[in-house]
Design a protein around this motif. Structure first.
Motif, PDB file in Angstrom:
ATOM      1  N   GLY A 291      35.376  38.837  39.343  1.00  0.00           N
ATOM      2  CA  GLY A 291      35.642  37.799  38.349  1.00  0.00           C
ATOM      3  C   GLY A 291      34.647  36.658  38.445  1.00  0.00           C
ATOM      4  O   GLY A 291      33.826  36.600  39.363  1.00  0.00           O
ATOM      5  N   ARG A 293      34.258  32.264  37.787  1.00  0.00           N
ATOM      6  CA  ARG A 293      34.930  30.986  37.541  1.00  0.00           C
ATOM      7  C   ARG A 293      34.103  30.139  36.566  1.00  0.00           C
ATOM      8  O   ARG A 293      32.912  29.958  36.773  1.00  0.00           O
ATOM      9  N   ARG A 315      38.984  28.075  35.330  1.00  0.00           N
ATOM     10  CA  ARG A 315      39.630  29.383  35.304  1.00  0.00           C
ATOM     11  C   ARG A 315      38.741  30.441  35.954  1.00  0.00           C
ATOM     12  O   ARG A 315      37.516  30.388  35.866  1.00  0.00           O
ATOM     13  N   LYS A 316      39.406  31.421  36.572  1.00  0.00           N
ATOM     14  CA  LYS A 316      38.709  32.605  37.055  1.00  0.00           C
ATOM     15  C   LYS A 316      38.987  33.727  36.060  1.00  0.00           C
ATOM     16  O   LYS A 316      40.126  34.143  35.885  1.00  0.00           O
ATOM     17  N   GLN A 351      27.545  32.771  41.164  1.00  0.00           N
ATOM     18  CA  GLN A 351      28.679  33.239  41.957  1.00  0.00           C
ATOM     19  C   GLN A 351      28.478  34.639  42.521  1.00  0.00           C
ATOM     20  O   GLN A 351      29.265  35.089  43.350  1.00  0.00           O
TER      21      GLN A 351
END
Length: 461
Positions: A291, A293, A315-316, A351
């Motif tokens: 996922g 973020r 939010r992720k 990320q």
């Protein structure tokens, strides 16, 4: 120890064998074979020292080797060779120190223990060899071999490298491919200073490059009226459907070739390469890293039937949610969506840390082969890896050709080229956060206009 027979009890023999698995030659020295033991220790310590030195001091160089198929085979074969030697050392060490006499049950248990020890020692090597094999498959599948030799210094005489980055949407309910995200990354080959030029999908009357395309559309691209509106994001599929637009190019090469030439003319930049990510494959990439973020300013409608909302806030997102975050136009427009796409790509890049990539390497490799297409030659990858290190240490600027700077229904293509020249001539952004960079309208002194140039890091937070 010169007179040590080396024959011990079962427990001691297994302990010595375990020690020899950690430090080669220990059992040999125990039984008096000092030269052999010292040689094995020297070999292992040399290999360990070389590996540690390479990891600690040769980061970029290792990465450049990791994108070369020949070196990937060397890595794989070396890992398997080291694994084979380690197994041979373990087995030979046990044979040297095992008890002369032992009950059958002890022999069976010892053999099982040695088998488990061998498996534990070779497992990392086998996994490393597998990673090298998978990497080799990715490199050879995604990147084609260059038909012309790549110079030793490919950046010599080249101030900036321009690469077209495309997000393609080949949805199940749509015929063909639409290039809904088009960005040119212009990288200074000396400093890594990077500017992203974003073009909206709905640019109209796009000037076509000289040749068959301009002959058919002398006043700008018109598509296939009344079936299509004639927007920039149709150029790729139009070339695929009409081979005469790009003579002497094969299927799946015609679209990228015409799109590169078209955008090259719009921006006034030479664009030798492109890289395209299919949005469905993008879903798999995001899921593979667990996922992504992002900070969502306003709720985003989720799904084709408005199944729900991605709420505002930090939010992720899963791969599917990230796809909708980047593509949704409900209660917004193409320009807002362009900004979200840039933020999303930036978030994924930041990320996808080394540990996340390592843990999901096989999934990422599979997704990359399915999702990415490019004409960047395989032989250029080592140089691109080194250039990427420079980019990582620089600030990335972004110039979006959207209102009020440019109106997609009546674009001022001359102004677009002027803005590109001005932006590239401006000094790189300093290493600090800035909310936005305002630039003057160079045509009239004193008259100022917002250019939508922003520091990418700041635009997404």
């Amino acid at each position: 120890m010169a007179g040590n027979t080396g024959r011990t009890g079962v427990g001691s023999s297994l302990a010595l064998t375990l020690g020899s698995a950690v430090l080669w030659g220990l059992a040999h020295i125990w039984v008096g074979r000092r030269l052999t033991g010292a040689f094995l220790m020297g070999v292992e310590l040399t290999l360990a020292g070389a590996a540690a030195t390479a990891v600690l001091t040769a980061g970029p160089s290792l990465l450049s080797l990791a994108v070369q198929p020949a070196w990937l085979w060397v890595f794989a074969l070396t890992a398997m060779l080291v694994a084979s030697v380690a197994v041979a050392v373990i087995i030979r060490s046990y044979l040297l120190v095992r008890p002369k006499v032992a009950p059958p049950s002890a022999k069976y248990l010892s053999a099982a223990a040695i088998g488990v020890l061998c498996a534990l020692v070779i497992a990392p090597m086998v996994y490393a060899a597998r990673l090298a094999y998978i990497s080799h498959n990715v490199v050879t599948s995604v990147f084609a071999e260059s038909v012309t030799p790549i110079p030793v210094d490919p950046w010599k005489g080249l101030d900036r490298l321009n690469i077209l980055l495309v997000g393609a949407d080949a949805a199940a309910n749509r015929v063909g491919v639409r290039t809904d995200s088009m960005t040119v990354a212009s990288v200074d080959t000396r400093t890594g200073d990077t500017v992203l030029f974003g073009l909206p999908r709905n640019l109209e009357d796009v000037p076509m490059p000289p040749g068959p395309a301009r002959d058919r559309f002398p006043y700008g691209f018109q598509g296939e009226p009344p079936y299509t509106p004639g927007l920039l994001n149709e150029v790729y599929q139009y070339a695929e459907d009409y081979p005469e637009m790009v003579p002497r190019q094969n299927k799946r090469h015609r679209g990228p070739t015409l799109l590169k030439r078209t955008i090259s003319g719009i921006l006034g930049l030479d664009i030798p390469y492109y890289a395209m990510v299919d949005m469905r494959g993008f879903v798999e990439i995001v899921d593979a890293i667990g996922g992504v973020r992002v900070r969502i300013k306003d709720p985003i409608v989720y799904g084709r039937q408005d199944e729900g909302l991605i709420e505002a806030g930090r939010r992720k997102l899963s791969g599917e949610e990230a796809l909708w975050y980047g593509r949704s136009r409900t209660d917004s427009d193409d320009y807002v969506r362009m900004g979200r796409q840039k933020c999303l790509l930036n978030a994924v890049a930041k990320q996808a840390d080394p540990m996340a990539v390592f843990q999901s390497f096989e999934k990422l490799a599979t997704a990359a082969v399915d999702a990415i297409s490019t004409d960047i030659p395989r032989q250029l990858l080592p140089d691109l890896v080194e250039l990427a290190e420079k980019v990582k240490d620089s600030r990335i600027r972004s110039l979006q050709f959207v209102p009020p700077l440019i109106y997609s229904g009546a674009p001022d293509y001359h102004r677009i080229r002027r803005e590109v020249i001005t932006t590239l001539a401006a000094p790189p952004a300093p290493p600090r956060s800035m909310p936005a960079l305002q630039a003057g309208n160079r045509r009239n002194a004193g008259e100022r206009a917002e250019t939508n140039a922003v520091v990418l890091d700041s635009a997404c937070h």
